[in-house]
Motif scaffolding. Sequence first.
Motif, PDB file in Angstrom:
ATOM      1  N   LEU A 169     -30.374  18.869 -22.465  1.00  0.00           N
ATOM      2  CA  LEU A 169     -31.750  19.169 -21.861  1.00  0.00           C
ATOM      3  C   LEU A 169     -32.221  18.174 -21.246  1.00  0.00           C
ATOM      4  O   LEU A 169     -31.921  18.401 -20.275  1.00  0.00           O
ATOM      5  CB  LEU A 169     -32.331  19.243 -22.917  1.00  0.00           C
ATOM      6  CG  LEU A 169     -32.566  20.598 -23.997  1.00  0.00           C
ATOM      7  CD1 LEU A 169     -33.981  20.545 -24.748  1.00  0.00           C
ATOM      8  CD2 LEU A 169     -32.584  22.270 -23.161  1.00  0.00           C
ATOM      9  N   VAL A 170     -31.677  16.712 -21.279  1.00  0.00           N
ATOM     10  CA  VAL A 170     -31.209  15.261 -20.456  1.00  0.00           C
ATOM     11  C   VAL A 170     -30.923  15.734 -18.867  1.00  0.00           C
ATOM     12  O   VAL A 170     -31.509  15.528 -18.369  1.00  0.00           O
ATOM     13  CB  VAL A 170     -30.983  14.406 -21.237  1.00  0.00           C
ATOM     14  CG1 VAL A 170     -31.190  12.803 -20.399  1.00  0.00           C
ATOM     15  CG2 VAL A 170     -31.870  14.322 -22.470  1.00  0.00           C
ATOM     16  N   ARG A 171     -29.470  16.387 -19.133  1.00  0.00           N
ATOM     17  CA  ARG A 171     -28.255  16.537 -17.764  1.00  0.00           C
ATOM     18  C   ARG A 171     -28.677  17.715 -17.273  1.00  0.00           C
ATOM     19  O   ARG A 171     -28.939  17.489 -16.551  1.00  0.00           O
ATOM     20  CB  ARG A 171     -27.360  16.624 -18.712  1.00  0.00           C
ATOM     21  CG  ARG A 171     -26.403  15.249 -19.182  1.00  0.00           C
ATOM     22  CD  ARG A 171     -24.879  15.872 -19.812  1.00  0.00           C
ATOM     23  NE  ARG A 171     -24.719  16.448 -21.013  1.00  0.00           N
ATOM     24  CZ  ARG A 171     -24.653  15.813 -21.950  1.00  0.00           C
ATOM     25  NH1 ARG A 171     -24.722  14.752 -22.202  1.00  0.00           N
ATOM     26  NH2 ARG A 171     -24.617  16.297 -23.264  1.00  0.00           N
ATOM     27  N   LEU A 172     -29.579  18.115 -17.993  1.00  0.00           N
ATOM     28  CA  LEU A 172     -29.794  19.660 -16.830  1.00  0.00           C
ATOM     29  C   LEU A 172     -30.898  19.529 -16.094  1.00  0.00           C
ATOM     30  O   LEU A 172     -31.573  19.093 -15.096  1.00  0.00           O
ATOM     31  CB  LEU A 172     -30.663  20.761 -17.251  1.00  0.00           C
ATOM     32  CG  LEU A 172     -29.119  21.994 -18.291  1.00  0.00           C
ATOM     33  CD1 LEU A 172     -29.391  22.614 -19.148  1.00  0.00           C
ATOM     34  CD2 LEU A 172     -28.390  22.588 -17.251  1.00  0.00           C
ATOM     35  N   GLN A 173     -31.757  18.273 -16.747  1.00  0.00           N
ATOM     36  CA  GLN A 173     -33.458  17.593 -16.471  1.00  0.00           C
ATOM     37  C   GLN A 173     -32.453  16.721 -14.961  1.00  0.00           C
ATOM     38  O   GLN A 173     -33.977  16.875 -14.046  1.00  0.00           O
ATOM     39  CB  GLN A 173     -34.487  17.395 -16.768  1.00  0.00           C
ATOM     40  CG  GLN A 173     -35.567  17.162 -16.388  1.00  0.00           C
ATOM     41  CD  GLN A 173     -36.274  16.828 -16.972  1.00  0.00           C
ATOM     42  OE1 GLN A 173     -36.664  17.902 -18.634  1.00  0.00           O
ATOM     43  NE2 GLN A 173     -38.031  16.413 -17.029  1.00  0.00           N
ATOM     44  N   ALA A 174     -31.985  15.876 -15.649  1.00  0.00           N
ATOM     45  CA  ALA A 174     -31.315  14.794 -14.434  1.00  0.00           C
ATOM     46  C   ALA A 174     -30.596  15.619 -13.476  1.00  0.00           C
ATOM     47  O   ALA A 174     -30.951  15.566 -11.995  1.00  0.00           O
ATOM     48  CB  ALA A 174     -30.126  13.807 -14.768  1.00  0.00           C
TER      49      ALA A 174
END
Length: 276
Positions: A169-174
Amino acid sequence: MNSTTVTARYLHGYSAGETRRLGDQANSLADLLHHDTRYPAGSRVLEAGCGVGAQTVHLLAGSPGIRLTAVDISAESLATAGSRVAAGFPDARVAWLQADLHELPFPPDTFDHVFVCFVLEHQSDPGRTLAALRRVLRPGGTLTVIEGDHGTIVAHPESAAARAVIGHLVRLQAAAGGNALLGRTLQPLLTAAGFTGVEVTPRTLYADSTRPRLVDSFTRDTFIAMAGSFRADALAAGLTTGARWDRGITELHRCATEGGTFQYSFFKATATGPAC
């Protein structure tokens, strides 16, 4: 999380299900996040990135009599917000405006207070957004910002598969230009944007089986529901396989069962506009 014009792509979308989830989230967090947000009657308040009005109703409940201007880039979200507010606060003084937060059509010093909730995490340049908001805030006026931080999650039972989903989730938002870890950066962000008197407090939500309302409304219906909605995105980005993703979501659901616990910290910042 609210919709607003940014270079970053708003990952959550504008579906009916997302509208319901935003309402569940706002209601479950109202006491935690908004109990100390109070503006005097007659104050000119800007809600920047109001989205579907999930936070707007709590803002109005805590500060009756304010003159609120609610801005969002999505006409559809504004229509939903207007209906939500009309149903609960028919006498509220609210002006609805579709606009880019970076190009607000107001002269300097228009507002006494600015309120921003779950918006900066979706900004590709949150410092630029804060500078634009500072321009329309009167000298000595106040800014309130609330953001989450996925890196604060503490879940039991501990699960590598569930932790991997959170990391995705963190990587997708980044990748979309946002920052799911933005909460921890509020103090330096606001200070760099020229605000003074910056104060940040963590607001930690904890849910276990002795708090079934929070388990249902936040752990299950807010966070896990949000995480699960990104399956296709995570697979399309090549971050994981379907089997690994499904296992991670299943493990997250264990946190919402008897013996499971879930903790998440939000960060609430208050600051003052420059004196001149």
